[in-house]
Write an enzyme that holds these catalytic residues in place. Structure first.
Site, PDB file in Angstrom:
ATOM      1  N   ARG A  95      87.338  28.068  72.145  1.00 44.77           N
ATOM      2  CA  ARG A  95      85.892  28.259  72.017  1.00 44.77           C
ATOM      3  C   ARG A  95      85.544  29.650  72.540  1.00 44.77           C
ATOM      4  NH1 ARG A  95      81.089  26.222  75.919  1.00 44.77           N
ATOM      5  NH2 ARG A  95      79.536  27.411  74.792  1.00 44.77           N
ATOM      6  N   HIS A 140      75.597  33.115  73.612  1.00 39.97           N
ATOM      7  CA  HIS A 140      75.960  32.811  74.996  1.00 39.97           C
ATOM      8  C   HIS A 140      75.311  33.875  75.895  1.00 39.97           C
ATOM      9  CE1 HIS A 140      79.096  30.475  77.489  1.00 39.97           C
ATOM     10  NE2 HIS A 140      78.441  31.226  78.372  1.00 39.97           N
ATOM     11  N   GLU A 185      74.034  26.392  76.877  1.00 40.53           N
ATOM     12  CA  GLU A 185      73.242  26.074  78.067  1.00 40.53           C
ATOM     13  C   GLU A 185      71.792  26.538  77.991  1.00 40.53           C
ATOM     14  OE1 GLU A 185      75.387  27.207  81.596  1.00 40.53           O
ATOM     15  OE2 GLU A 185      76.845  25.609  81.286  1.00 40.53           O
ATOM     16  N   ASN A 326      78.366  20.848  78.687  1.00 41.21           N
ATOM     17  CA  ASN A 326      79.142  21.455  79.757  1.00 41.21           C
ATOM     18  C   ASN A 326      78.876  20.654  81.018  1.00 41.21           C
ATOM     19  OD1 ASN A 326      79.431  23.397  77.782  1.00 41.21           O
ATOM     20  ND2 ASN A 326      78.288  25.000  78.854  1.00 41.21           N
ATOM     21  N   TYR A 328      79.623  20.491  85.098  1.00 43.61           N
ATOM     22  CA  TYR A 328      80.178  21.159  86.273  1.00 43.61           C
ATOM     23  C   TYR A 328      79.920  20.429  87.586  1.00 43.61           C
ATOM     24  CZ  TYR A 328      81.450  25.345  83.697  1.00 43.61           C
ATOM     25  OH  TYR A 328      82.048  26.217  82.821  1.00 43.61           O
ATOM     26  N   GLU A 397      82.594  22.517  78.130  1.00 42.27           N
ATOM     27  CA  GLU A 397      83.021  23.302  79.297  1.00 42.27           C
ATOM     28  C   GLU A 397      83.165  22.399  80.506  1.00 42.27           C
ATOM     29  OE1 GLU A 397      80.667  26.707  80.652  1.00 42.27           O
ATOM     30  OE2 GLU A 397      80.425  27.343  78.579  1.00 42.27           O
TER      31      GLU A 397
HETATM   32  C1  PNW Z   1      78.428  28.001  82.676  1.00 46.17           C
HETATM   33  N1  PNW Z   1      75.637  25.209  87.847  1.00 46.17           N
HETATM   34  O1  PNW Z   1      77.263  28.188  83.433  1.00 46.17           O
HETATM   35  C2  PNW Z   1      78.437  29.067  81.592  1.00 46.17           C
HETATM   36  O2  PNW Z   1      78.385  28.520  80.314  1.00 46.17           O
HETATM   37  C3  PNW Z   1      79.556  30.062  81.716  1.00 46.17           C
HETATM   38  O3  PNW Z   1      79.209  31.237  81.054  1.00 46.17           O
HETATM   39  C4  PNW Z   1      79.894  30.288  83.170  1.00 46.17           C
HETATM   40  O4  PNW Z   1      80.787  31.323  83.368  1.00 46.17           O
HETATM   41  C5  PNW Z   1      80.435  28.992  83.695  1.00 46.17           C
HETATM   42  O5  PNW Z   1      79.542  27.925  83.470  1.00 46.17           O
HETATM   43  C6  PNW Z   1      80.801  29.026  85.171  1.00 46.17           C
HETATM   44  O6  PNW Z   1      79.677  29.285  85.969  1.00 46.17           O
HETATM   45  C7  PNW Z   1      76.916  27.416  84.533  1.00 46.17           C
HETATM   46  O7  PNW Z   1      74.627  25.545  88.429  1.00 46.17           O
HETATM   47  C8  PNW Z   1      75.721  27.705  85.136  1.00 46.17           C
HETATM   48  O8  PNW Z   1      76.292  24.256  88.237  1.00 46.17           O
HETATM   49  C9  PNW Z   1      75.284  26.981  86.223  1.00 46.17           C
HETATM   50  C10 PNW Z   1      76.062  25.942  86.713  1.00 46.17           C
HETATM   51  C11 PNW Z   1      77.252  25.636  86.118  1.00 46.17           C
HETATM   52  C12 PNW Z   1      77.685  26.385  85.020  1.00 46.17           C
END
Ligand code: PNW
Length: 529
Positions: A95, A140, A185, A326, A328, A397
């Site tokens: 991706r 992005h 996002e 995504n 996280y 992601e």
């Molecule tokens: C993503 N949070 O953003 C993005 O899609 C990527 O470009 C980035 O590099 C990656 O995660 C790692 O940060 C995020 O607050 C933005 O938990 C915020 C969060 C997580 C991911």
């Protein structure tokens, strides 16, 4: 003999357990990156300026280590190496995102850059040559500055600009690209950026901008989707969605905060998912009501959340072929105490009069933003299935924020723990998940974190003009995951890349792994027969 029988019997049981840890046969594994974070070549061959170029060049304090994405991992020149890495790990898909100003330097379709077009043609062709499917994100976060100067995502015309950008991309690449993600996002683009004012475009306007952006972005996505349905679907049969960032939110105190957590999820996930995936379309009803009441209380005479027309609702509803997201991190939500004012997405929400807390037991890598809560992935999948139905979900992601030169066991544990939760969601909760994408294939420019936070499964040496890439131990693990179609694998599978760290003992992996126990048991059994 009894011993032989019992060894054989336990081997059979273990074999069944090993099999039970396998992902469905069609499950796909990939890794991701994004244009601004890896490409560099920020002004090469006529590329236009993006809002991230402008932010890093005009505000030296914006990025923690004062760095820029001017060169980044230099994938603009080293794309062949990236594909080589993807190939050596056996990825099913890669991706990556297309830089809008690399294709359309001013953002508009009157000037198409042939160098930009060629760059992505080469990348796509090279991937296909290696049997790797390209999964392409159209946007992005690197908006052409001209469009920002006209209001960016707060200007309703952006949906037309985005549609015509999408038209250019389809006409160039739809013959080979079968999976598209329109926007990465949305919540970061709209809520995160305008609430904090620190991400590009560096504008803090938390009152109206997040909600205007939210609405216009949904329409932009839907227009790009409908265009494909009309002109390309019958020819190429590709699939389109978007990559929502989903924060798992649970109550801080039960039962007191249960309803607040539901509202939190609708605010966080629902504003970007409900208009597309729900049966009734439009904003989540409770959010609509809440935002109207809150806006009136603030003295506005209408809601800060702009309404959709019936026509817009219909345009957006059903505009995705699967649910990409995504994952996280997770938070617990509670009512704000007197004097507490959270900033949405970081530590709370003024609109919900609520604060967010890190769940107990969470661990951290190189950033406090990402509290590591693997079970949140399963909870999120179950929530999404209950809310939007038994549709196809794709993890676009999930990644570990590490450091340079780390031994990397933590990243292996991170991937394993998330895949385990994903596996439980598939097997026990019957959620349909078609694939998993690790963020990121290689170390890159981590936005405000610069090069201090390393997500890569491949290390990149940013001090070396050649931007040398070296597989981390997790590259070996991920290759074995793909090879075995299971998260419970040893690091000694056949096709894994040789890593610089391969001599480091592997944290007991060979003991925890059921295939190796099985092999050992068979060896023992053979001796007795
Ligand atoms: C993503 N949070 O953003 C993005 O899609 C990527 O470009 C980035 O590099 C990656 O995660 C790692 O940060 C995020 O607050 C933005 O938990 C915020 C969060 C997580 C991911």
């Amino acid at each position: 003999m009894t011993l032989t029988y019992s060894v054989v019997l336990s081997s059979v049981l273990l074999a069944a357990r090993c099999h039970a840890q396998q992902f469905p046969a069609k499950f796909k594994f990939g890794a991701a990156s994004a244009a601004y974070q890896v490409e560099g070549g920020w002004n090469a061959d006529g590329k236009g300026e993006s809002i991230w170029d402008r932010l890093v060049h005009t505000n030296k304090d914006a990025i923690e280590d004062g760095s820029t994405g001017d060169i980044a991992a230099d994938s603009y020149h080293l794309w062949r190496e990236d594909v080589e890495m993807a190939s050596e790990m056996g990825l099913d898909f890669y991706r990556f995102s297309i830089s809008w100003p690399r294709i359309l330097p001013s953002g508009l379709s009157n000037n198409i850059s042939s160098a930009g077009v060629a760059y992505y043609n080469n990348l796509i062709d090279e991937l296909l040559l290696h049997g790797i499917q390209p999964v392409v994100t159209m946007y992005h976060w690197d908006l052409p500055v001209k469009l920002q100067d006209l209001g960016g995502w707060t200007n309703p015309l952006i949906s037309d600009w985005f549609e015509s950008y999408a038209a250019v991309l389809y006409s160039l690449y739809a013959d080979r690209v079968k999976t598209w993600l329109t926007i990465n996002e949305p919540i970061v683009i709209c809520d995160f950026s305008y609430n904090g004012g620190v991400y590009a475009p560096g504008i803090k306007e938390p009152e109206l901008a997040p909600y205007l952006c939210n609405k216009h972005l949904m329409i932009a996505h839907a227009k790009a989707y409908r265009l494909y349905q009309r002109d390309y679907k019958h020819k190429y049969d590709g699939r389109i969605s978007l990559a929502n960032n989903v924060l798992w939110i649970e109550p801080f105190e039960v039962p007191r905060d249960i309803e607040l957590a539901e509202l939190g999820l609708e605010h966080m996930v629902g504003r970007y998912a409900h208009p597309i995936f729900s049966k009734e379309g439009g904003w989540p009803k409770r959010i609509e009501k809440h935002m109207l009441e809150y806006s009136l209380k603030q003295g506005y005479n209408s809601s800060r959340l702009p309404a959709f027309t019936e026509e817009e609702k219909k345009l957006i509803q059903g505009s995705a072929d699967f649910f990409g997201f995504n994952y996280y991190t997770a938070r617990q939500i509670r009512p704000a105490r007197e004097g507490e004012h959270g900033t949405w997405f970081i530590d709370g929400s003024p609109e919900l009069d609520a604060m967010l807390e890190v769940p107990p037991g969470a661990t951290f890598g190189a950033t406090e933003l990402i509290a590591i809560v693997p079970r949140g992935l399963r909870e999120m999948l179950v929530y999404l299935k209950n809310t939007y139905g038994d549709i196809e979900y794709l993890i676009t992601e999930n990644g570990y924020p590490g450091w340079k030169d780390m031994e990397d066991h933590a990243r292996i544990d991170f991937i394993r723990d998330h895949l385990e939760q994903l596996h439980i969601a598939i097997e026990e909760d019957n959620v349909t998940v078609s694939g998993y994408t690790y963020w990121s294939l290689l170390d890159n420019f981590e936005w405000l974190g610069g090069y201090g936070i390393r997500f890569g499964i491949y290390d990149v040496d940013f001090d070396d003009p050649k931007r040398t890439r070296t597989p981390r131990l997790s590259a070996k693990y991920y290759a074995c995951v793909i090879d075995g179609n299971s998260y419970n694998v040893s690091l000694e599978c056949s096709n894994s890349p040789t890593t610089a760290f391969s001599r480091i003992p592997t944290n007991g992996d060979s003991v925890r792994n059921c295939v190796s126990i099985l092999v050992w048991m068979f060896t023992v059994a053979l001796r007795f027969i």
